[in-house]
Design an enzyme around this catalytic site. Structure first.
Site, short mmCIF file in Angstrom:
data_model
loop_
_atom_site.label_atom_id
_atom_site.label_comp_id
_atom_site.label_asym_id
_atom_site.label_seq_id
_atom_site.Cartn_x
_atom_site.Cartn_y
_atom_site.Cartn_z
N LYS A 170 2.35 53.12 78.13
CA LYS A 170 2.10 54.56 78.28
C LYS A 170 1.74 54.84 79.74
O LYS A 170 0.67 54.47 80.21
CB LYS A 170 0.92 55.00 77.39
N GLU A 243 -8.20 46.36 84.94
CA GLU A 243 -8.14 46.38 86.42
C GLU A 243 -8.61 47.77 86.83
O GLU A 243 -7.90 48.76 86.63
CB GLU A 243 -6.71 46.14 86.90
N CYS A 277 -6.06 50.57 94.74
CA CYS A 277 -7.33 50.06 94.21
C CYS A 277 -8.03 49.18 95.24
O CYS A 277 -9.21 49.34 95.49
CB CYS A 277 -7.09 49.31 92.91
P1 NAD Z 1 -7.40 57.11 85.08
O1 NAD Z 1 -8.45 56.22 84.52
O2 NAD Z 1 -7.67 58.55 85.20
O3 NAD Z 1 -6.04 56.99 84.25
C1 NAD Z 1 -5.40 55.75 84.03
C2 NAD Z 1 -4.65 55.81 82.73
O4 NAD Z 1 -5.57 55.94 81.65
C3 NAD Z 1 -3.67 56.98 82.59
O5 NAD Z 1 -2.48 56.49 82.01
C4 NAD Z 1 -4.38 57.90 81.63
O6 NAD Z 1 -3.51 58.72 80.87
C5 NAD Z 1 -5.09 56.90 80.73
N1 NAD Z 1 -6.22 57.43 79.94
C6 NAD Z 1 -6.86 58.62 80.06
N2 NAD Z 1 -7.82 58.73 79.11
C7 NAD Z 1 -7.79 57.58 78.40
C8 NAD Z 1 -8.55 57.06 77.31
N3 NAD Z 1 -9.55 57.76 76.75
N4 NAD Z 1 -8.26 55.84 76.84
C9 NAD Z 1 -7.26 55.10 77.39
N5 NAD Z 1 -6.52 55.53 78.43
C10 NAD Z 1 -6.78 56.75 78.93
O7 NAD Z 1 -7.03 56.45 86.50
P2 NAD Z 1 -6.02 57.04 87.61
O8 NAD Z 1 -6.69 58.21 88.24
O9 NAD Z 1 -4.68 57.17 87.02
O10 NAD Z 1 -5.97 55.82 88.64
C11 NAD Z 1 -6.84 55.69 89.70
C12 NAD Z 1 -7.87 54.61 89.45
O11 NAD Z 1 -7.22 53.40 89.10
C13 NAD Z 1 -8.69 54.29 90.68
O12 NAD Z 1 -10.05 54.13 90.33
C14 NAD Z 1 -8.13 52.95 91.14
O13 NAD Z 1 -9.01 52.19 91.93
C15 NAD Z 1 -7.78 52.32 89.84
N6 NAD Z 1 -6.76 51.28 90.02
C16 NAD Z 1 -7.14 49.97 89.90
C17 NAD Z 1 -6.22 48.96 90.13
C18 NAD Z 1 -6.62 47.51 90.00
O14 NAD Z 1 -5.74 46.66 89.97
N7 NAD Z 1 -7.90 47.19 89.94
C19 NAD Z 1 -4.92 49.28 90.48
C20 NAD Z 1 -4.57 50.62 90.61
C21 NAD Z 1 -5.51 51.61 90.36
#
Ligand code: NAD
Length: 469
Positions: A170, A243, A277
């Site tokens: 997703k 992650e 990230c």
């Molecule tokens: P987010 O947490 O807002 O969304 C990530 C995903 O989670 C989306 O697909 C979203 O639809 C889904 N989501 C939303 N509500 C949910 C729920 N209740 N249960 C399960 N999934 C749900 O994050 P974002 O804004 O898309 O991404 C940015 C963040 O991701 C930053 O904090 C960044 O540091 C982190 N990130 C980490 C890594 C890593 O490898 N550590 C890599 C890339 C991004």
């Protein structure tokens, strides 16, 4: 206007409803993403559960070949996917942008295909035989963010499938189109049901993270959402790889030459407009060379070209979405009002089309400012002055995030020692954010659970079975 479809059990599935996906550079609609219902999610997970029964017993050679084929399919469609990625994500086609992301996706898929999970024999003699086998977990739900959507999708999908699992992915509602298309391309080389994709708003995600047929969730996104994923999985004891966010520190040691480091420090921080990230998110610089570092970094940053990602000259694009733009703008404003001094940027032009935020360097930043204490996830780097290395290390380690960190010095041995005292998943010397498909990567503390990549990452898609006689 193209209306995209889900892919369930090898079939392209139209949904009654869609939502528009805007181009962050122009505001124009790129395409219509399908809005999956609860019934679609259940169909996709059930299809993956059915496919698991045969995929888990497919020969290792068949699974290896299938995964190598995924790498070839991605490569063959990389220009089409790169353009779609730029349109919905905003990053430039060139430089460290969409083509770079697609190159990485194909490279990661190819390397992961070549990995294996050998049986370990603990004992084999007249008294008995003991073997440790790695078995696939089952249906894996993959939930991805909007910053590196295709690379991260490949990081989830390929090791899961290589190890004998099946997948329902997703993507983020902010960048679903490129993943829908890439999965369509990849799944054509796999048996039906092994790889499925659903898309919708955030509210469909819990249908996956609580589904009784889902054995594992691999989630990349914010720490806040990661906590929800973990809580949702408790009832059915799901396996998890999380992650999450980061607030990586970089520490420059006294006596370092700014000219030798400025370019690497810049790209460590501003890769993908800081929406990475493991980007360098706060830079600690010694008092004695503070001004020289600030001048050299600002001189380099001033030459970097910001523009529409489709322009072949652009090196950085807009921020992906208005929430992110507003967050970065608010953090920079708060830092300025608390005494930080912009060396460059910090003043986005109002009423400009698209979510373009200028490259921003903030001198005289310090702990207590939001941009130092929190994850900005944008093109604004706080530069913090220090006089005692131990104090800089303590500040670097004070964060609850612990994804990466770096130490910069013309004396790499000294830097190596200090790097070993950084509390984080990866500590780099004279580089920041470098990752490889054969080296594990993951965060500790609030930055995550588990690792991805290489043998260690592949093992996370397995459980252990011991055979003992
Ligand atoms: P987010 O947490 O807002 O969304 C990530 C995903 O989670 C989306 O697909 C979203 O639809 C889904 N989501 C939303 N509500 C949910 C729920 N209740 N249960 C399960 N999934 C749900 O994050 P974002 O804004 O898309 O991404 C940015 C963040 O991701 C930053 O904090 C960044 O540091 C982190 N990130 C980490 C890594 C890593 O490898 N550590 C890599 C890339 C991004």
């Amino acid at each position: 206007m193209s209306a995209y479809r889900l892919l369930i059990d090898g079939e392209s599935v139209a949904t009654p409803d869609h939502f528009p996906v805007p181009n962050p550079a122009t505001g124009e609609t790129v395409g219509l993403a399908p809005l999956a219902t609860a019934e679609h999610i259940d169909r996709a997970v059930s299809a993956a559960a059915r496919a698991f029964k045969s995929w888990r017993t497919a020969s290792d050679e068949d699974r290896r070949k299938a995964c190598a084929g995924l790498a070839e399919r991605i490569s063959a469609s990389s220009e089409e996917l790169a353009r779609l990625l730029t349109l919905e994500q905003g990053k430039p086609l060139n430089g460290l942008g969409s083509r770079f992301e697609l190159g990485g996706a194909a490279a990661w898929a190819g390397y992961t295909a070549s990995l294996d999970l050998p049986v370990e024999t603990v004992q084999n003699d007249a008294n008995g035989r003991i073997e440790i086998h790695r078995r696939p977990v089952g249906v894996v739900a993959s939930i991805t963010p909007w910053n590196w959507p295709l690379l991260i999708a490949v990081w989830h999908i390929v090791p899961a499938i290589r190890a004998g699992n099946t997948v329902v992915i997703k993507p983020s509602p902010l960048t679903p189109l490129s993943t829908l298309r890439m999965v369509e391309i990849m799944a054509a080389g796999l048996p039906p049901g092994v790889l499925n994709v659903v898309s919708g708003r955030d509210d469909i995600a819990p249908l996956l993270t609580t589904h009784p047929y889902v054995a594992k969730v691999v989630f990349t996104g914010s720490t806040e959402t990661g906590r929800k994923v973990m809580a949702a999985g408790a009832a059915t004891l799901k396996h998890l790889t999380l992650e999450l966010g980061g607030n990586d520190a970089g520490i420059v040691l006294p006596g370092s030459d700014p000219k030798a480091m400025a370019e690497r420090i810049f790209w460590g921080a501003f890769l993908n407009s800081g929406q990475t990230c493991a980007a360098l998110k706060r830079l600690y610089v010694p008092d004695a060379s503070y001004d020289a570092f600030c001048d050299t970094l600002a001189g380099f940053a001033a030459k970097v070209k910001l523009g529409n990602g489709l322009d072949e000259e652009s090196q950085l694009g807009p921020l992906q979405n208005p929430m992110q733009f507003n967050k970065v703008a608010a953090m920079v404003e708060q830092a300025k009002s608390a005494g930080a001094k912009p060396l460059l940027g910090g003043n986005p032009a109002e009423q400009r089309k698209g979510h373009f935020y200028p490259v921003t360097l903030l001198a005289e930043a310090e702990a207590g400012m939001r941009i130092v204490d929190e994850e900005q996830f944008g093109p604004a780097l706080p530069i913090i002055r220090y006089s005692d290395v131990e104090d800089a290390l303590e500040q670097a380690n004070a964060s609850s995030y612990a994804l990466g960190g770096s130490v910069w010095s013309s004396d790499p041995e000294r830097a190596w020692d200090l790097a070993s005292r950084l509390e984080c998943g990866t500590a780099w010397v004279n580089r920041h954010g470098d990752i490889r498909p054969d080296v594990p990567f993951g965060g500790i503390k609030s930055s995550g659970i588990g690792v991805e990549f290489g043998r260690h990452g592949l093992q996370e898609y397995t459980t252990i079975q011991v055979l003992y006689r």
